[in-house]
Design an enzyme around this catalytic site. Structure first.
Site, short mmCIF file in Angstrom:
data_model
loop_
_atom_site.label_atom_id
_atom_site.label_comp_id
_atom_site.label_asym_id
_atom_site.label_seq_id
_atom_site.Cartn_x
_atom_site.Cartn_y
_atom_site.Cartn_z
CG HIS A 1 -7.63 0.16 -3.46
ND1 HIS A 1 -7.53 -0.52 -4.66
CD2 HIS A 1 -6.39 0.64 -3.22
CE1 HIS A 1 -6.30 -0.45 -5.11
NE2 HIS A 1 -5.58 0.24 -4.26
CD GLU B 297 -7.15 3.03 -5.69
OE1 GLU B 297 -6.41 2.57 -6.58
OE2 GLU B 297 -6.71 3.42 -4.59
O1 TA6 Z 1 -4.06 2.67 -5.05
C1 TA6 Z 1 -2.93 2.37 -5.85
C2 TA6 Z 1 -1.89 1.68 -4.98
O2 TA6 Z 1 -1.47 2.53 -3.93
C3 TA6 Z 1 -0.73 1.23 -5.87
O3 TA6 Z 1 0.45 1.96 -5.60
C4 TA6 Z 1 -0.60 -0.26 -5.54
O4 TA6 Z 1 0.30 -0.45 -4.48
C5 TA6 Z 1 -2.04 -0.59 -5.17
O5 TA6 Z 1 -2.46 0.50 -4.37
C6 TA6 Z 1 -2.26 -1.92 -4.51
O6 TA6 Z 1 -1.76 -1.92 -3.21
P1 TA6 Z 1 -1.79 -3.31 -2.39
O7 TA6 Z 1 -1.24 -2.99 -1.03
O8 TA6 Z 1 -3.24 -3.74 -2.32
O9 TA6 Z 1 -0.98 -4.27 -3.20
#
Ligand code: TA6
Length: 301
Positions: free
Chosen positions: A171, A274
């Site tokens: 991510h 990601e």
């Molecule tokens: O990858 C994008 C996402 O799924 C967004 O929807 C947002 O929630 C982000 O990940 C961050 O997630 P986190 O659980 O690290 O706050």
């Protein structure tokens, strides 16, 4: 220096390449410095926090408001998402993005590669705690190789008797001059699920640009992406293996304000691109099978 750090340095430190020390919040980190680049890997969560090739600006972004507490996600760098992407498919009480990023990993190997890069390997196996969240035996191996490029790989092995299906993502949070001025190339013509529009399936026309909260899962794509950043006159390339989804995210104004570990004015300085397998692209691993998810990140000019 704690006993843990002393023991790690005795067994795995590499002169001129890698040492273990107390990082933010006192968390144990691998401090990597070689002729090509510098990087920091937080051992809890096997979390690459920073990467900076020699002569370049930092490539990864991290919030000034991130928590650094064992068991808590870190806001920035490259959180490891596994064994599900996003909210748990059936139980919202389970941690978003799975448990790999909040687990305690073990150092299993360090080495200098033939090209003078530094390699660090961490491992995680199932436990009572993980089985309470996800009822499958597994062995994860995380490998980060720091050279002119940053190579990150998550190998997931099924050591149980039945197949399992998992979602995953590297991510990655990238540092940019101004999210409103960048363009992301490589996803043109691809289908995506638009999470800020009820998950509707849409088709990408042209490069991806950002002018509001953006949260998209691009499906069935193996393409490398290039983040073109005119403000800093650089392009960051994100190539991948073992991934059929690419997720693009910027929280923009309102969502940033709702996140305690994300500054209200930080959103222009970052974008997530990601390397994932999410939604339709989740992966099934047979008993004794393995899947490898890999990203290769570099500045290309
Ligand atoms: O990858 C994008 C996402 O799924 C967004 O929807 C947002 O929630 C982000 O990940 C961050 O997630 P986190 O659980 O690290 O706050």
């Amino acid at each position: 220096m704690t006993d843990q750090l002393q023991s790690l340095n005795r067994r795995f430190a590499l002169a001129g390449h890698l040492q273990f020390k107390a990082g933010p919040g006192g968390l144990a980190v691998a401090d990597i410095n070689n002729e090509h680049a510098a990087a920091t890997v937080v051992l809890p969560g096997a979390h690459v926090l920073s990467f900076q090739p020699r002569g370049q600006r930092p490539v990864l972004w991290a919030s000034a408001h991130s928590r650094f507490e064992s068991g808590q996600p870190i806001r920035g760098g490259i959180p490891l998402v596994w064994p599900w992407f996003g909210a748990h498919p059936t139980d919202p009480a389970k941690p978003a993005h799975g448990f790999a990023r909040t687990s305690l990993w073990a150092v299993s190997e360090t080495a200098v590669t033939s090209g003078g890069a530094t390699r660090l390997r961490l491992s995680l196996a199932d436990s009572d705690e993980t089985r309470s969240l996800w009822p499958h035996p597994f062995q994860l191996e995380f490998t980060v190789t720091v050279g002119v490029d940053l190579q990150v790989e998550l190998a997931m092995r099924n050591v149980g008797q039945s197949a399992f299906t998992c979602g995953a993502a590297l991510h990655s949070y990238f540092a940019v001059s101004d999210a409103g001025r960048i363009s992301i190339h490589g996803l043109e013509g691809g289908d995506y699920l638009d999470k800020v529009d009820g998950g509707r399936r849409k088709t990408q026309a042209g490069p991806v640009t950002i002018a509001a909260e953006t949260d998209r899962i691009y499906l069935d794509t193996t393409a490398a992406c290039v983040i073109d950043d005119p403000g800093w006159g650089r392009r960051i390339r994100v190539a991948k293996l073992g991934s059929r989804s690419t997720v693009v995210w910027n929280p923009w104004v309102d969502k940033s304000r709702r996140m305690a570990d994300f500054g209200d004015e930080e959103y222009p300085g970052m974008v997530c691109v990601e390397t994932a397998n999410a939604a339709d692209d989740v992966v099934t691993v047979a008993p004794a099978g393995e899947h490898r998810l890999q990203a290769v990140i570099g500045v290309v000019g």
